[in-house]
Motif scaffolding. Sequence first.
Motif, short mmCIF file in Angstrom:
data_model
loop_
_atom_site.label_atom_id
_atom_site.label_comp_id
_atom_site.label_asym_id
_atom_site.label_seq_id
_atom_site.Cartn_x
_atom_site.Cartn_y
_atom_site.Cartn_z
N ILE A 20 2.51 22.53 71.48
CA ILE A 20 3.69 22.99 72.10
C ILE A 20 4.68 23.74 70.96
O ILE A 20 5.21 24.91 71.48
N GLY A 62 10.47 24.96 71.69
CA GLY A 62 9.76 23.94 71.16
C GLY A 62 10.36 22.50 71.01
O GLY A 62 9.58 21.53 71.31
N GLY A 75 10.78 20.90 74.47
CA GLY A 75 9.22 20.50 75.09
C GLY A 75 9.03 19.18 74.51
O GLY A 75 8.49 18.25 75.02
N THR A 89 9.44 18.30 64.79
CA THR A 89 9.69 19.68 64.98
C THR A 89 10.29 20.45 63.71
O THR A 89 10.02 21.76 63.45
N LEU A 122 -1.45 21.55 76.57
CA LEU A 122 -0.57 22.11 77.26
C LEU A 122 -0.37 21.62 78.56
O LEU A 122 0.36 21.42 79.41
N TYR A 136 -0.08 18.08 78.82
CA TYR A 136 1.75 17.71 78.62
C TYR A 136 2.20 17.84 80.09
O TYR A 136 3.01 17.27 80.42
#
Length: 655
Positions: A213, A235, A238, A253, A353, A356
């Motif tokens: 991500i 980011g 997500g 992150t 992805l 996700y």
Amino acid sequence: MSDAPAEPDRQLPAWLTRSATAAFYAVALFFVIYLLRYYATGAGGPTMLAVAMVPVAYIVATLDDIRRGVLYPRLSPLAMAVVGFGLVGIAAVAGGYLFAEFEAIRFSRLGRWTTWDLVAGGTLIVLLLEYSRRKYLPLFILNLALMAYVVYGDMVPGLFRHSGLSWRRVITSMSLETTTGIFERLPQLALTLIGSFILVLAALRAFGAIDSILKAASRLAVRSPHLLPQAAVIGSFGVAAVSGSGAANAATTGSVTIPALISAGMTKVRAAAIETATSLGGQLMPPLMGIAAFLMADFMGVSYFDVVARGFVPAFIYFAGVSFAVYLLSARAGRLPAVPDVGPLGLLDKANLAGYALAIAGLIYLMGVQRAPAMQSAQRVFVILAVGLSVAFLIRALRRPESRSPAFLGRPYARFVETFARMTSELTLLLAVLGLVTAAFTITGVPTKVGFLMLEVAGVSVAAMALLAFAFGYVVGMGLPPAPTYIIVAVVIAPFMIAAGVNPWVVHYFAFLIAVFGELSPPTSLTAAVTSRIADASFMRTMFRALELCLPLLVLMVGIFAWPHLVLEPGLPQLLPALMVLAVTAGLTIGIHGWYSDTPVINQGLKLLVAGVSVALLFRPPLVTALVLATGIAAAVVAGWWRTRQQAGVGAPAA
């Protein structure tokens, strides 16, 4: 709540590291298998599950701290190991006794517990108090104060005086009765509903979906350096959707986005503030919405999806406001250096992805369309996700000879066991410690006594009651994570706001937003502490800069009272209030971060005018007036956005 794989915090002797790690994985695997078995069968019910697994969760957390060398860092490694394994043994004996005597304690000896029953229950209470001392010091102090209040309440003057209870009553109410204390519904919720959602998150982390991500978001910044801050927002957005923890999201992150923002020309404080604001949204973003959303569903007696369905609009307003503020800041920061290309997304990245997206869509479909129970929905998504990600991983790994070793092939599964066991055990222990708080409140009648004060304030105005509730939640939130903050506000404040005529959805969302704000509230912002440490920036400056960016959160707190349909019914009824609150958010944001004129007096005057009109709209004037104000704000926002773009490259980076 930490959710990243553990790394050693200090160097330990090899024998100790190997022993503690082997013990950790053995107990963690047992913990995972036991919970998976329960999810499949429901054997014994949630109360027996809590009695069985709360001590195991303590053992998992203690072994994890031993192997990382952080259990008692002032002790030598050998002394730490002796104390740590001793605590593990004590927890195993006490927990094993309570599990073996479960039926007798709950039924045949109910109210006539033996000395050994009291010793076992008291032992676990002491172990959990010591755990909270090490992990959540304010919660430890609060529990000690409440226990003293339970026993010595006859010495307290005024409204909160009570006759005082015995220490035996403290032990039984907080352990053996199981309806309150360390085995009550809060740790049960951690092990059942929330644990099933952590399965999904653990699978995504184990196979590297979170890294994918962040890599996908970073691809945006290659096109333009000014998109890098937006890449940080996207980011974090997500990751937040499957994280639900501001501090954990910041640690995950922020380690990627903050250095990238600094290297692209942002100051350290501004980079840390941006990550703080975006990470805080982890508490707001469906489908997890942090621990407090699960608790809200439990307190209100509604399905978890009923909470989630109402949460999308506030989350969108928050992230739209933060994104707009970040855009204005990056535009005013001047020219930024080019961002290095992170490379194309590989096959595994694309599979991650897709996994996700499948997880998010699957949870929404199962809970929202099929109306399946939340726990069952999460388990279904986990099974599909685990199979799909495993196939993608094995196909890629088996293509290369160097990645066919058992150690490489087993790595994501070991990471899954570690991530799930650590996250679930830490959460279970936190909520078990909170069970001590709620037990003390329950047996002393504190909520009823606070309620008398609330109802007196309600006689003045609902606004005064809301301000009192905010002040109460603010003080609580300065020392506690969002979950305990929400619980205390919901237990002590919410029933009396509802009795005063405020809609339950408004009250509980207000409590939820206060709890989220607790991770940012000065002077103890946990999220800002994490990001400032990563950026090597001033904590206080980071915190106050982040407050500017997190303005949408404060707007939402007022907005749900002024425009209650924002949370009363999901869907179309939310549209008009959402547009109004979004207009307010955009107007206040442009009033703080925008640019209208090179003449300072004119610039500040126009910004104050837009901000003033936005505040007027926030307090819900008549509909026609509101529409006129919203239209004017929209025009002012567009003009401010255009002038700020024109000014890009002229200003210097903000401090």
